[in-house]
Write a protein that holds these residues in place. Structure first.
Motif, PDB file in Angstrom:
ATOM      1  N   ARG A 264       0.825  -1.208   0.000  1.00 40.44           N
ATOM      2  CA  ARG A 264       0.000   0.000   0.000  1.00 40.44           C
ATOM      3  C   ARG A 264       0.860   1.259   0.000  1.00 40.44           C
ATOM      4  O   ARG A 264       0.510   2.259  -0.639  1.00 40.44           O
ATOM      5  CB  ARG A 264      -0.948   0.001   1.206  1.00 40.44           C
ATOM      6  CG  ARG A 264      -2.104  -0.976   1.071  1.00 40.44           C
ATOM      7  CD  ARG A 264      -3.009  -0.904   2.282  1.00 40.44           C
ATOM      8  NE  ARG A 264      -4.115  -1.838   2.151  1.00 40.44           N
ATOM      9  CZ  ARG A 264      -5.286  -1.544   1.610  1.00 40.44           C
ATOM     10  NH1 ARG A 264      -5.495  -0.327   1.140  1.00 40.44           N
ATOM     11  NH2 ARG A 264      -6.248  -2.438   1.541  1.00 40.44           N
ATOM     12  N   PHE A 265       1.959   1.202   0.729  1.00 39.44           N
ATOM     13  CA  PHE A 265       2.856   2.355   0.785  1.00 39.44           C
ATOM     14  C   PHE A 265       3.359   2.711  -0.602  1.00 39.44           C
ATOM     15  O   PHE A 265       3.308   3.867  -1.030  1.00 39.44           O
ATOM     16  CB  PHE A 265       4.035   2.059   1.719  1.00 39.44           C
ATOM     17  CG  PHE A 265       5.094   3.131   1.740  1.00 39.44           C
ATOM     18  CD1 PHE A 265       4.979   4.229   2.579  1.00 39.44           C
ATOM     19  CD2 PHE A 265       6.202   3.043   0.905  1.00 39.44           C
ATOM     20  CE1 PHE A 265       5.954   5.225   2.589  1.00 39.44           C
ATOM     21  CE2 PHE A 265       7.178   4.033   0.899  1.00 39.44           C
ATOM     22  CZ  PHE A 265       7.053   5.121   1.754  1.00 39.44           C
ATOM     23  N   LEU A 270       3.663   5.885  -5.428  1.00 40.62           N
ATOM     24  CA  LEU A 270       3.842   5.938  -6.883  1.00 40.62           C
ATOM     25  C   LEU A 270       2.799   6.832  -7.538  1.00 40.62           C
ATOM     26  O   LEU A 270       3.127   7.712  -8.350  1.00 40.62           O
ATOM     27  CB  LEU A 270       3.767   4.526  -7.474  1.00 40.62           C
ATOM     28  CG  LEU A 270       3.746   4.438  -9.006  1.00 40.62           C
ATOM     29  CD1 LEU A 270       5.030   4.995  -9.607  1.00 40.62           C
ATOM     30  CD2 LEU A 270       3.524   2.999  -9.459  1.00 40.62           C
ATOM     31  N   LEU A 271       1.521   6.640  -7.178  1.00 37.01           N
ATOM     32  CA  LEU A 271       0.449   7.355  -7.865  1.00 37.01           C
ATOM     33  C   LEU A 271       0.243   8.773  -7.326  1.00 37.01           C
ATOM     34  O   LEU A 271      -0.515   9.550  -7.909  1.00 37.01           O
ATOM     35  CB  LEU A 271      -0.848   6.556  -7.788  1.00 37.01           C
ATOM     36  CG  LEU A 271      -0.776   5.224  -8.533  1.00 37.01           C
ATOM     37  CD1 LEU A 271      -2.065   4.437  -8.383  1.00 37.01           C
ATOM     38  CD2 LEU A 271      -0.480   5.434 -10.013  1.00 37.01           C
ATOM     39  N   PHE A 272       0.928   9.103  -6.234  1.00 33.95           N
ATOM     40  CA  PHE A 272       0.966  10.494  -5.769  1.00 33.95           C
ATOM     41  C   PHE A 272       2.153  11.221  -6.386  1.00 33.95           C
ATOM     42  O   PHE A 272       2.039  12.353  -6.859  1.00 33.95           O
ATOM     43  CB  PHE A 272       1.050  10.539  -4.242  1.00 33.95           C
ATOM     44  CG  PHE A 272       1.032  11.941  -3.670  1.00 33.95           C
ATOM     45  CD1 PHE A 272      -0.144  12.670  -3.639  1.00 33.95           C
ATOM     46  CD2 PHE A 272       2.183  12.515  -3.165  1.00 33.95           C
ATOM     47  CE1 PHE A 272      -0.167  13.956  -3.108  1.00 33.95           C
ATOM     48  CE2 PHE A 272       2.181  13.799  -2.640  1.00 33.95           C
ATOM     49  CZ  PHE A 272       0.996  14.523  -2.611  1.00 33.95           C
ATOM     50  N   CYS A 374       3.205   0.038 -15.438  1.00 35.95           N
ATOM     51  CA  CYS A 374       3.786  -0.351 -14.154  1.00 35.95           C
ATOM     52  C   CYS A 374       4.258  -1.795 -14.271  1.00 35.95           C
ATOM     53  O   CYS A 374       3.457  -2.706 -14.494  1.00 35.95           O
ATOM     54  CB  CYS A 374       2.753  -0.214 -13.043  1.00 35.95           C
ATOM     55  SG  CYS A 374       3.396  -0.641 -11.415  1.00 35.95           S
ATOM     56  N   VAL A 375       5.562  -1.999 -14.143  1.00 35.46           N
ATOM     57  CA  VAL A 375       6.159  -3.335 -14.246  1.00 35.46           C
ATOM     58  C   VAL A 375       6.477  -3.819 -12.842  1.00 35.46           C
ATOM     59  O   VAL A 375       7.332  -3.244 -12.155  1.00 35.46           O
ATOM     60  CB  VAL A 375       7.441  -3.309 -15.105  1.00 35.46           C
ATOM     61  CG1 VAL A 375       7.998  -4.720 -15.267  1.00 35.46           C
ATOM     62  CG2 VAL A 375       7.173  -2.676 -16.460  1.00 35.46           C
ATOM     63  N   CYS A 376       5.811  -4.847 -12.393  1.00 36.01           N
ATOM     64  CA  CYS A 376       6.054  -5.335 -11.019  1.00 36.01           C
ATOM     65  C   CYS A 376       5.843  -6.848 -10.951  1.00 36.01           C
ATOM     66  O   CYS A 376       4.888  -7.334 -10.348  1.00 36.01           O
ATOM     67  CB  CYS A 376       5.173  -4.617 -10.003  1.00 36.01           C
ATOM     68  SG  CYS A 376       3.465  -4.361 -10.490  1.00 36.01           S
ATOM     69  N   SER A 377       6.730  -7.561 -11.604  1.00 36.98           N
ATOM     70  CA  SER A 377       6.700  -9.025 -11.533  1.00 36.98           C
ATOM     71  C   SER A 377       7.578  -9.496 -10.373  1.00 36.98           C
ATOM     72  O   SER A 377       7.940  -8.712  -9.500  1.00 36.98           O
ATOM     73  CB  SER A 377       7.139  -9.630 -12.865  1.00 36.98           C
ATOM     74  OG  SER A 377       8.400  -9.130 -13.243  1.00 36.98           O
ATOM     75  N   PHE A 451      10.774   2.310  -8.499  1.00 34.04           N
ATOM     76  CA  PHE A 451      10.161   2.509  -7.185  1.00 34.04           C
ATOM     77  C   PHE A 451      10.265   1.204  -6.403  1.00 34.04           C
ATOM     78  O   PHE A 451      10.646   0.165  -6.945  1.00 34.04           O
ATOM     79  CB  PHE A 451       8.692   2.931  -7.329  1.00 34.04           C
ATOM     80  CG  PHE A 451       7.780   1.826  -7.788  1.00 34.04           C
ATOM     81  CD1 PHE A 451       7.036   1.088  -6.889  1.00 34.04           C
ATOM     82  CD2 PHE A 451       7.665   1.511  -9.147  1.00 34.04           C
ATOM     83  CE1 PHE A 451       6.194   0.068  -7.318  1.00 34.04           C
ATOM     84  CE2 PHE A 451       6.827   0.498  -9.583  1.00 34.04           C
ATOM     85  CZ  PHE A 451       6.091  -0.229  -8.661  1.00 34.04           C
ATOM     86  N   GLY A 452       9.953   1.264  -5.137  1.00 33.30           N
ATOM     87  CA  GLY A 452       9.901   0.044  -4.331  1.00 33.30           C
ATOM     88  C   GLY A 452      11.184  -0.303  -3.622  1.00 33.30           C
ATOM     89  O   GLY A 452      11.280  -1.358  -2.991  1.00 33.30           O
TER      90      GLY A 452
END
Length: 651
Positions: A264-265, A270-272, A374-377, A451-452
């Motif tokens: 959630r963080f 990211l979207l902010f 958004c790439v998040c595999s 990100f992340g």
């Protein structure tokens, strides 16, 4: 002479203690100073004791022995006191006799690491903010170092629960940064709520974090009861599904507990930080989002994107998911968020392995219009590889724009995360050596946003997040409206932190402010100078005027956003007939809400509350005050942002 030596050592010890926030070293320095004073005083005293007096050399050796005896309280005080009285230094010598064994006793105790840390904490915690970590591990150490480097004022970082099982390398690194190590747990560190104390329940065992948080709350409330806990904060790191429910079920007595859920963080951040509309031109009216990956993080960002993408009737939102397990992702979301599939939202799922050519065929067939990716595999390496492929793929389709679509990729490793923005076709050294223009095709940056990273989550940014500050303001704005302006800040904070669902709702509301500003032709600048804030008066006035002109449309957009947010949390619609039969418009245990309907249908719910539409309007009208653009009670978090014009909607 001894007085001068004494005060010099007192001054130097205090200086070291204040500068390093470490009581052990100055105490040892002070002990050496006292011993030296003892020696200087004892030389003349012992020289004059006895019938004949001693030689100076004999009195020096006797002074050394007596100094040791004075430290161990094993000396003949009667004769020494008599000689000191005759020399006129009895008061000073008496002080030395009292303080020498006490200080040297403390020096011995400082050899036990945990004790010296405990004494340091007890002394300095009254004057400076204290950051208390439940465990010493790589993540907590990273966070403590970030806090220390970001905070301009002095602060104290303490790691609790230190045992023999903890890595010696971690302990050594903590000591090098002048952090304190305690064997006791964090519940033993509580002090009066008037002191600034911030706790981090950051164990790798997430069950422990929740249990310890509840114990910490219990320790405070048993000792201080209904106190003002505005100086206390507890950051609870947990991704467990039951954590929000267990937290909400705990009577926190107003103690702020912030649940840090990694997924959630990063979804909110990211979207902010990079809103969905970021790459839209004035002529584009469709936000087309592609998710590559379908795991827990991808689902969390997708849920957030659905309500972020509610931009009124002017803009469309299209979401595509590509992954070899996309069908499982769809089934999971149909279970958790069934009303995502009621026909209001355009969400499609495509099974394709990104490491095979079926990925390209899927892109060709379904994702030619994508402008946000958004790439998040599952792995950093695969995400980097996929992001680079996507940049090349879409550039081949549109040579006029190398930076579109926007590509964000999840990279957990902090070192890799930091260098991805520097990716260029050629190395910088070759660009310089060959004198290639930086903006030429061969030197172009890949424009990838990573990100992340752990270095983002475990950083001081967690404490000063602009989104968290805006969320608190949003809540207080509503509280003032519901109470006709009589709500107190202390009570509002208690209510805000009492329920995790309430916190999430306010965060979502705060995040979408930036999207509403976009609809009016503005953008939000969170990192601004005093000069920019002063020059903002004209834009603030224009914003208020634009809000008034577009109040109905913005209120409808806000209701659409709320609908999508509630559905992302798993809520469903209860019909008006059912609501009347039950006598409630909201059934929390069943996650049913009658207001999950169109804007026009809200009027039919007036018997439950005639102000349902008014609540949305209040939120819109409060925007200038929530952002700190104008002075108002609402801004309890003290934010001060500036506006910029985006050059759309006639601006």
């Amino acid at each position: 002479m001894s007085l001068i030596v004494f005060f010099v050592f007192v001054f130097f010890s205090a200086l070291v203690a204040i500068k390093r926030l470490d009581i052990a070293k100055p105490l040892r320095v002070f002990g050496v100073g006292l011993a030296l004073c003892d020696f200087i005083v004892l030389v003349p005293i012992l020289h004059n004791i006895g019938d004949c007096g001693e030689k100076v050399s004999e009195s020096v050796s006797s002074s050394i022995m007596s100094m040791v005896q004075l430290i161990t309280i094993d000396v003949g005080y009667d004769s020494l006191m008599k000689a000191a009285s005759e020399a006129g230094i009895l008061p000073f010598f008496t002080i030395l006799c009292v303080f020498t064994p006490l200080v040297w006793g403390g020096v011995v105790l400082t050899l036990f690491e945990s004790f010296s840390s405990w004494i340091t904490y007890q002394i300095f915690s009254f004057f400076i903010p204290v950051y208390i970590f439940s465990d010493l591990n790589e993540n907590s150490l990273m966070l403590a170092k970030s806090i220390k480097s970001q905070k301009k004022k002095k602060c104290l970082c303490i790691f609790c629960g230190i045992s023999e099982n903890i890595s010696p390398e971690l302990k050594e690194e903590a000591k090098e940064n002048v952090f304190l190590l305690l064997k006791k747990n964090e519940s033993s560190c509580i002090k009066s709520p008037s002191n600034s104390q911030i706790y981090f329940e950051i164990s790798e065992e997430q069950n422990e974090n929740l249990t310890r948080s509840r114990n910490l709350i219990q320790s405070y409330t048993e000792k201080y009861g209904e106190a003002n806990y505005s100086n206390i904060r507890i950051y609870l790191f947990s991704e467990q599904e039951e954590a929000p429910l267990l937290l909400s079920s705990t009577d926190k007595k107003g103690i702020p507990v912030i649940l840090v859920d990694r997924d959630r963080f990063f979804a909110n951040d990211l979207l902010f930080t990079h809103p969905l509309y970021e790459v839209l031109s004035e002529s584009e009216k469709c936000v087309s989002v592609l998710f590559v990956g379908s795991g827990k993080l991808a689902q969390s960002i997708l849920r957030t994107a659905v309500w972020c993408g509610q931009l009124g009737k002017t803009y469309l939102l299209k979401i595509s998911v590509i992954d070899k397990n996309a069908d499982f992702c769809e089934k999971s979301l149909r279970l958790e968020c069934p009303e995502f599939f009621n026909g209001e939202y355009d969400i499609s799922f495509y099974n394709a392995d990104v490491e095979t050519d079926e990925f390209k065929y899927c892109l060709d067939a379904h994702c030619s219009d994508v402008n946000y990716i958004c790439v998040c595999s599952e792995s950093d390496e695969l995400n980097i590889h996929t992001a680079l492929y996507l940049r090349s793929y879409y550039f081949r389709k549109n040579f006029s724009s190398f930076s579109k679509p926007f590509i964000a990729l999840y990279v957990k490793d902090g070192a890799k995360n930091a260098i991805i923005p520097e990716f260029t076709v050629l190395t910088r050294e070759k660009v310089q050596a060959k004198k290639i223009e930086v903006n030429s095709e061969s030197a172009m940056n890949y424009n990838l946003y990573a990100f992340g990273g752990d270095n983002t989550l475990y950083s001081a940014y967690l404490l000063d997040s602009p989104l968290e500050k805006l969320a608190l303001n949003v809540h207080f704005g509503y509280e003032l409206s519901f109470s006709d302006g009589k709500a107190s800040e202390i009570e509002a904070r208690k209510v805000y932190y009492s329920n995790e669902t309430n916190i999430r709702s306010n965060r979502a509301n705060a995040l979408h402010i930036r999207y509403k500003l976009f609809l009016l032709g503005y953008d939000l600048k969170t990192d601004c100078s005093e000069q920019e804030i002063k020059e903002n008066e004209k834009l603030s006035s224009e914003l208020k005027s634009d809000i008034e002109k577009n109040l109905l449309a913005l209120s409808q957009t806000e209701h659409d956003r709320w609908n999508a947010f509630m559905r992302s949390e798993g809520w469903g619609t209860v019909s008006l007939e059912q609501a009347k039969k039950i006598g409630k418009h909201k059934i929390t245990r069943a996650k049913l809400h009658a207001c999950l309907c169109s804007w026009e249908e809200l009027d039919s719910l007036s018997e439950f509350d005639p102000k349902f539409k008014e609540y949305d309007e209040i939120m819109i009208k409060n925007i200038p005050y929530l952002l700190g653009l104008e002075n108002n009670r609402i801004n309890i978090s003290g934010v001060r942002y500036a506006l910029t014009c985006r050059g759309v909607n006639g601006k």
